[in-house]
Every structure is written in structure tokens, then in C-alpha cells.
Design an enzyme around this catalytic site. Sequence first.
Site, PDB file in Angstrom:
ATOM      1  N   ARG A 102      22.926  17.969  15.953  1.00 30.86           N
ATOM      2  CA  ARG A 102      23.508  18.604  17.138  1.00 30.86           C
ATOM      3  C   ARG A 102      22.896  18.013  18.391  1.00 30.86           C
ATOM      4  NH1 ARG A 102      22.636  24.807  15.288  1.00 30.86           N
ATOM      5  NH2 ARG A 102      24.049  24.816  13.491  1.00 30.86           N
ATOM      6  N   ARG A 104      26.517  14.486   4.327  1.00 28.75           N
ATOM      7  CA  ARG A 104      26.399  14.522   5.783  1.00 28.75           C
ATOM      8  C   ARG A 104      25.111  15.245   6.139  1.00 28.75           C
ATOM      9  NH1 ARG A 104      27.683  19.508   7.802  1.00 28.75           N
ATOM     10  NH2 ARG A 104      28.601  20.990   6.339  1.00 28.75           N
ATOM     11  N   ARG A 111      17.503  22.169 -11.447  1.00 35.86           N
ATOM     12  CA  ARG A 111      16.156  22.234 -10.898  1.00 35.86           C
ATOM     13  C   ARG A 111      15.780  23.699 -10.814  1.00 35.86           C
ATOM     14  NH1 ARG A 111      12.099  18.973 -10.646  1.00 35.86           N
ATOM     15  NH2 ARG A 111      11.495  19.371  -8.490  1.00 35.86           N
ATOM     16  N   ARG A 148       8.287  25.199   1.214  1.00 38.12           N
ATOM     17  CA  ARG A 148       8.393  26.077   2.378  1.00 38.12           C
ATOM     18  C   ARG A 148       7.617  27.364   2.148  1.00 38.12           C
ATOM     19  NH1 ARG A 148      14.709  28.226   2.424  1.00 38.12           N
ATOM     20  NH2 ARG A 148      14.797  29.015   0.288  1.00 38.12           N
ATOM     21  N   ASP A 157      27.085  29.382  -1.667  1.00 38.79           N
ATOM     22  CA  ASP A 157      26.504  30.342  -0.737  1.00 38.79           C
ATOM     23  C   ASP A 157      27.053  31.728  -1.063  1.00 38.79           C
ATOM     24  OD1 ASP A 157      24.918  28.568   0.722  1.00 38.79           O
ATOM     25  OD2 ASP A 157      26.556  28.019   2.061  1.00 38.79           O
ATOM     26  N   GLU A 163       7.106  28.429  -1.982  1.00 39.25           N
ATOM     27  CA  GLU A 163       8.195  28.050  -2.891  1.00 39.25           C
ATOM     28  C   GLU A 163       7.915  26.651  -3.456  1.00 39.25           C
ATOM     29  OE1 GLU A 163      12.791  27.358  -1.980  1.00 39.25           O
ATOM     30  OE2 GLU A 163      12.174  29.438  -1.641  1.00 39.25           O
ATOM     31  N   TYR A 196      26.652  25.035  -6.860  1.00 36.01           N
ATOM     32  CA  TYR A 196      25.858  25.811  -5.917  1.00 36.01           C
ATOM     33  C   TYR A 196      26.785  26.479  -4.905  1.00 36.01           C
ATOM     34  CZ  TYR A 196      22.413  27.273  -2.552  1.00 36.01           C
ATOM     35  OH  TYR A 196      21.646  28.052  -1.710  1.00 36.01           O
TER      36      TYR A 196
END
Length: 370
Positions: free
Chosen positions: A177, A173, A250, A281, A351, A301, A349
Site C-alpha cells: 500500500r 501477490r 504444516r 509471532r 478464512d 507460535e 485454507y
Amino acid sequence: MKNEYDYLIVGSGLFGSVFAYEATKAGKKCLVIDKREHIGGNVYCENIEGINVHKYGAHIFHTNDKSLWNYVNQFVEFNNFTNSPMSLSKGKLYNLPFNMNTFNQLWGTKTPHEAKAKIDEQVAIYGVENPKNLEEQALSLVGKDIYDHFIKEYTEKQWGRKASELPAFIIKRLPVRFTFDNNYFNDIYQGIPIGGYNKLIEGMLEGIEVITKTDYFSDRNKFNKLSNKIVYSGKIDEYFDYKLGILEYRSLHFENEILETDNFQGNAVVNYNDANYDFTRIIEHKHFEFGKQNKTVITKEYPQEWNPGREAFYPINDVKNQSLFDEYKKLSLEEKNLIFGGRLSEYKYYDMHQVIALALTRSKKELENG
């Protein structure tokens, strides 16, 4: 013979530090070891010019769980930083995540109805019913303009593959917004530890024996004899001596620059989408803590191919690697007196709030049963 410690904890990142804190609080004796020269894993901050530099990439804590928010704030107070990254595409700056500001900057649309109509029109032209790769998935979700400006080249740099060669599930997804809201996360609680993440980890590990620059695999037999149980947060395939094969990742390379200015880009994070930039970035660290220093530190980065000598950042959860992990997972369940946890040992991964919640769940289960 009684072992010297109840738990040997391999890795001083969030998972290991939370587990060590909870076990110590329960009266257990812990030894924490880490092969790096510092504690904290990837949330470690390096002080440069009085600025807390996120050494392994930007980390913004966010959660909807009030108990987790209260948990981390017991160690250090968090500020009210809100992650509102910018995106540089084809010479123009845009707001992220995709919201009414982005659509106005891209198309000049002023109402949600206009923006929805624009996306729907492009999805109807370029979308497919059953996307077979990331490119088809993105075009089917948001259309061509958003894909070309913000997704295609950035993603190809990030993964080192053509978007048409990447699996569709990478972007199940995309956050879209139809409000003028630049807050990247939807979570109620968000911020950065005042004084940096080191204060969070130091708070968790206060009073606990910690040894850095110590590789568990340099003499695992010796370390195994020190404790009743081992908490392991390293790479699961490394634990089993890669006997089934090597899991792929990666990696990232970071280049820091100290600049003789008090403000380089006016924002903590700016994405560089276009392929003519090798980096994805630039992070300007002082903005995480609203710094007023005379100088600034920026980090570029660079995504790169991973090999066993480089830091493993993003698991490549394709069918081949996931199947290999599942086999390692079966082996881990056969191990006695061993607790696996964290992104490397679970090849997933996470958070930060997810890692902390996981460590709390695992430690609670272990301490109640132990």
C-alpha cells in the site's frame, strides 16, 4: 426404521455449527459430535486470568459481505478491533502490512513516489520474468530489502523449507500500500466477538444436542445408523481410511505464558521474522478485546512438521498433494447421504467468513432439496 436424527454433524467448528443452526431452524433434528473436549474447533477460546485466549492461534473476523456480518452479529455483538500487526526484524519494529509507514521505517522515504521508485529499482535488479520458486517470486514483486527483512526467514520458519525450495504460488501477490494505513485487512467489517468466539459458537448450537470427547471413527458404523445424513468436516483422507495416501499439512505448537504485567507488547500480534527466534509471532490476547486486566497472557507460535498425531493447520497444496486430494474428492462425490465441508475435508485454507459462507450455501442447497 426411522433414524433418530436427520443429520449427524461431525465437527463443531464453524462449518458444522452453522450447518447445525440452519438445519435446526428448518425443523431438522441434529446431533453434533466432536473429538475434542470443547466445541468451536480452532476458534475456541480458553479463559485464563479473565482473558479470552485464542487457543489455536489468532482469529480476527473480517468480511466485505454485510449479510455475513449481520449473520454473525445475531449471535453475539462484535467489537471494532482492527488488525494492525507489528513486525520485529533485525532489532527494529515495523508496521504491517507493507505500507508507507513500513517504507519510511525501512528506507526513510516520505512520499509514495519515493517508495515506488525504491521498489521498482530493486525489482529491476533482482526480479525475474518467470519466477520458479517463492524467493524469485518475492524478489520480483517487492525487491530485496522487503524480501530480506520480512519474507525470507519468516517464511522459511513457517514452512520448514528454504524459500528457494518453496513453490512460487504460495505468494501469488503481496499486499503493498502506498498509503499510511496499518489496517491489515481491506474489508469493511472487522472485529472480535465481545466475550470471545465461544459465545458465537454457543449461540449457533443453543438447543442442539452436542457431545464432545467423541471420535466419529471410534465406532463409525454405530454413528452412521443414528441419522439419515452425515455432515463431515474432518480430514477427507481420514474418512477414506487413507487408502489413497496421506495428505500433508504444516502444524503449529503454542506456548502460553502468564505475565505479571498489564501490557507486554502493546499490540495483539507481533511477528518475529528473524531465524534466531524459533517462533514466528507472539500473540497478546487481551488486546483483541481491549482488556484492562492486571495480568496478561501471551502465546508464542512455533511452526512444526506435521504428522498424523498432530493438529493439521495449513494444507500443503503442492502438485503432489493437490493431485491426491483430487482423487479423494472423486471418491467423496460417490458417497450417498454425506455432505463434506470445511478446510480439512476440502484441503483448503479458509478464512472464517469463507467457511461460514460455504456452510450457508451448502445448508441452503441441502435443505431446499431435502
